[in-house]
Design an enzyme around this catalytic site. Structure first.
Site, PDB file in Angstrom:
ATOM      1  N   GLY A   1       0.702  -1.427   0.088  1.00  0.00           N
ATOM      2  CA  GLY A   1      -0.062   0.032   0.022  1.00  0.00           C
ATOM      3  C   GLY A   1       0.707   1.340   0.152  1.00  0.00           C
TER       4      GLY A   1
ATOM      5  N   GLU B   1       3.246   4.723   5.512  1.00  0.00           N
ATOM      6  CA  GLU B   1       2.227   3.920   5.452  1.00  0.00           C
ATOM      7  C   GLU B   1       0.834   4.385   4.621  1.00  0.00           C
ATOM      8  OE1 GLU B   1       0.739   1.343   5.541  1.00  0.00           O
ATOM      9  OE2 GLU B   1       0.705  -0.002   7.278  1.00  0.00           O
ATOM     10  N   ASP B   2       0.034   3.862   4.184  1.00  0.00           N
ATOM     11  CA  ASP B   2      -1.063   4.299   3.524  1.00  0.00           C
ATOM     12  C   ASP B   2      -2.177   4.642   4.234  1.00  0.00           C
ATOM     13  OD1 ASP B   2      -1.370   1.788   4.101  1.00  0.00           O
ATOM     14  OD2 ASP B   2      -2.231   0.869   2.110  1.00  0.00           O
TER      15      ASP B   2
ATOM     16  N   ASP C   1      -6.008   2.267  10.236  1.00  0.00           N
ATOM     17  CA  ASP C   1      -7.573   1.975  10.457  1.00  0.00           C
ATOM     18  C   ASP C   1      -7.718   1.521  11.978  1.00  0.00           C
ATOM     19  OD1 ASP C   1     -10.092   1.405   9.775  1.00  0.00           O
ATOM     20  OD2 ASP C   1      -9.622  -0.825   8.921  1.00  0.00           O
TER      21      ASP C   1
ATOM     22  N   LYS D   1      -8.354   6.882  10.037  1.00  0.00           N
ATOM     23  CA  LYS D   1      -9.685   6.594  10.215  1.00  0.00           C
ATOM     24  C   LYS D   1      -9.797   6.542  11.838  1.00  0.00           C
ATOM     25  CE  LYS D   1     -10.879   3.829   6.489  1.00  0.00           C
ATOM     26  NZ  LYS D   1     -11.514   2.377   6.086  1.00  0.00           N
TER      27      LYS D   1
ATOM     28  N   PHE E   1     -14.882   2.658   3.341  1.00  0.00           N
ATOM     29  CA  PHE E   1     -13.805   1.886   2.685  1.00  0.00           C
ATOM     30  C   PHE E   1     -13.288   2.658   1.420  1.00  0.00           C
ATOM     31  CE2 PHE E   1     -11.654  -1.177   0.271  1.00  0.00           C
ATOM     32  CZ  PHE E   1     -10.751  -1.948   1.287  1.00  0.00           C
ATOM     33  N   VAL E   2     -11.998   2.874   1.500  1.00  0.00           N
ATOM     34  CA  VAL E   2     -11.392   3.694   0.269  1.00  0.00           C
ATOM     35  C   VAL E   2     -10.527   3.197  -0.533  1.00  0.00           C
ATOM     36  CG1 VAL E   2     -11.824   5.901   1.438  1.00  0.00           C
ATOM     37  CG2 VAL E   2      -9.906   4.647   2.063  1.00  0.00           C
TER      38      VAL E   2
ATOM     39  N   ASP F   1      -6.088  -0.972  -1.875  1.00  0.00           N
ATOM     40  CA  ASP F   1      -6.745  -1.621  -2.941  1.00  0.00           C
ATOM     41  C   ASP F   1      -8.117  -2.338  -2.295  1.00  0.00           C
ATOM     42  OD1 ASP F   1      -5.315  -3.708  -0.935  1.00  0.00           O
ATOM     43  OD2 ASP F   1      -6.352  -5.140  -2.088  1.00  0.00           O
TER      44      ASP F   1
ATOM     45  N   ARG G   1      -5.190   0.210  -6.833  1.00  0.00           N
ATOM     46  CA  ARG G   1      -4.160   0.747  -6.350  1.00  0.00           C
ATOM     47  C   ARG G   1      -3.324   2.087  -7.090  1.00  0.00           C
ATOM     48  NH1 ARG G   1      -2.514  -2.502  -1.839  1.00  0.00           N
ATOM     49  NH2 ARG G   1      -2.512  -4.744  -2.199  1.00  0.00           N
TER      50      ARG G   1
HETATM   51  P1  IMP Z   1      -5.065  -1.594  10.589  1.00  0.00           P
HETATM   52  O1  IMP Z   1      -6.618  -1.847  10.754  1.00  0.00           O
HETATM   53  O2  IMP Z   1      -4.688  -0.172  11.063  1.00  0.00           O
HETATM   54  O3  IMP Z   1      -4.286  -2.653  11.209  1.00  0.00           O
HETATM   55  O4  IMP Z   1      -4.905  -1.504   9.141  1.00  0.00           O
HETATM   56  C1  IMP Z   1      -4.515  -2.634   8.274  1.00  0.00           C
HETATM   57  C2  IMP Z   1      -4.552  -2.680   7.058  1.00  0.00           C
HETATM   58  O5  IMP Z   1      -5.974  -2.675   6.505  1.00  0.00           O
HETATM   59  C3  IMP Z   1      -3.796  -1.295   6.206  1.00  0.00           C
HETATM   60  O6  IMP Z   1      -2.788  -1.352   6.229  1.00  0.00           O
HETATM   61  C4  IMP Z   1      -4.413  -1.539   4.813  1.00  0.00           C
HETATM   62  O7  IMP Z   1      -3.932  -2.376   3.934  1.00  0.00           O
HETATM   63  C5  IMP Z   1      -5.913  -2.282   5.203  1.00  0.00           C
HETATM   64  N1  IMP Z   1      -6.974  -1.182   5.140  1.00  0.00           N
HETATM   65  C6  IMP Z   1      -7.684  -0.575   6.331  1.00  0.00           C
HETATM   66  N2  IMP Z   1      -8.721   0.330   5.673  1.00  0.00           N
HETATM   67  C7  IMP Z   1      -8.690   0.155   4.519  1.00  0.00           C
HETATM   68  C8  IMP Z   1      -9.499   0.841   3.445  1.00  0.00           C
HETATM   69  O8  IMP Z   1     -10.383   1.821   3.583  1.00  0.00           O
HETATM   70  N3  IMP Z   1      -9.099   0.560   2.110  1.00  0.00           N
HETATM   71  C9  IMP Z   1      -8.133  -0.190   1.842  1.00  0.00           C
HETATM   72  N4  IMP Z   1      -7.560  -0.904   2.753  1.00  0.00           N
HETATM   73  C10 IMP Z   1      -7.594  -0.535   4.119  1.00  0.00           C
HETATM   74 MG    MG Z   2      -0.986  -0.947   4.399  1.00  0.00          MG
END
Ligand code: IMP
Ligand code: MG
Length: 183
Positions: free
Chosen positions: A48, A103-104, A107, A135, A156-157, A163, A169
């Site tokens: 990402g 990071e992208d 979440d 978020k 969800f983006v 992706d 992507r």
């Molecule tokens: P975490 O929940 O902060 O551990 O995020 C885990 C991973 O979930 C991120 O690095 C993204 O790859 C994926 N992710 C979370 N939210 C989104 C979204 O809205 N779109 C696409 N991928 C997401």
């Molecule tokens: Mg990621």
């Protein structure tokens, strides 16, 4: 980019290419100031962070080094579990280094919380985080993020590295995925 091929897949564009690049330039100026006179290693999380790493690093007017990690969260479908497996580790030792994780999206925060602890345990001098998106309403653990591009709602983006089933992507902007794509 010609939107017609994917128009029906997206609900709306929330961050344009121009807004993204403007914000990344601002963050690059902050990074230059914060790390003045110190070494800096950017660590991108595959896949990402590929887009933001390419753009952010080119906006930073100083020496940086770049390395990559690939991690996978043991979870079902779209749910993060916080249990992380390293699929590709760093190429080099980071003892004594100033690390900036790129990071992208943050979440739940579980992945980054684990990653920061992991990198700190290797003896890095400092470990900070830069993310394009965050978020706040999805947070399960509070992660201290030094540089945030944009705070966004829980939707969800896709795009700019993010992706849905490995697609989208390559979009140069960020959009909300249309509900009919996954409901
Ligand atoms: P975490 O929940 O902060 O551990 O995020 C885990 C991973 O979930 C991120 O690095 C993204 O790859 C994926 N992710 C979370 N939210 C989104 C979204 O809205 N779109 C696409 N991928 C997401
Ligand atoms: Mg990621």
């Amino acid at each position: 980019m010609d939107l017609s091929a994917i128009e029906k897949d997206i609900e709306r564009v929330i961050i344009s290419e121009e807004k993204l690049q403007t914000r990344l330039k601002e963050i690059a100026r902050q990074i230059e100031a914060d790390y003045e006179g110190q070494d800096l290693l950017l660590i991108g999380v595959l896949k990402g962070a590929v887009m933001v790493m390419a753009d952010l690093s080119r906006h930073i007017n100083r020496h940086v080094e770049i390395d990559w990690m690939a991690v996978s969260s043991y979870g079902s479908g779209t749910n993060s579990s916080g249990v992380v497996r390293i699929l590709k580790d760093l190429d080099r030792d980071i003892t004594g280094r100033n690390v900036l994780i790129v990071e992208d999206i943050v979440d739940t925060g579980l992945t980054l919380d684990w990653l920061r602890t992991n990198l700190e345990s290797r003896g890095a001098k400092s470990v900070e985080i830069m993310t394009v998106l965050r978020k706040p309403d999805s947070a399960i653990v509070r992660v201290d993020v030094r540089y945030v591009g944009f705070d966004i709602p829980k939707d969800f983006v896709i795009g700019y590295g993010l992706d849905f089933n490995e697609k989208y992507r390559n979009l140069p902007f960020i959009a909300v995925l249309a509900k009919h794509m996954y409901e």
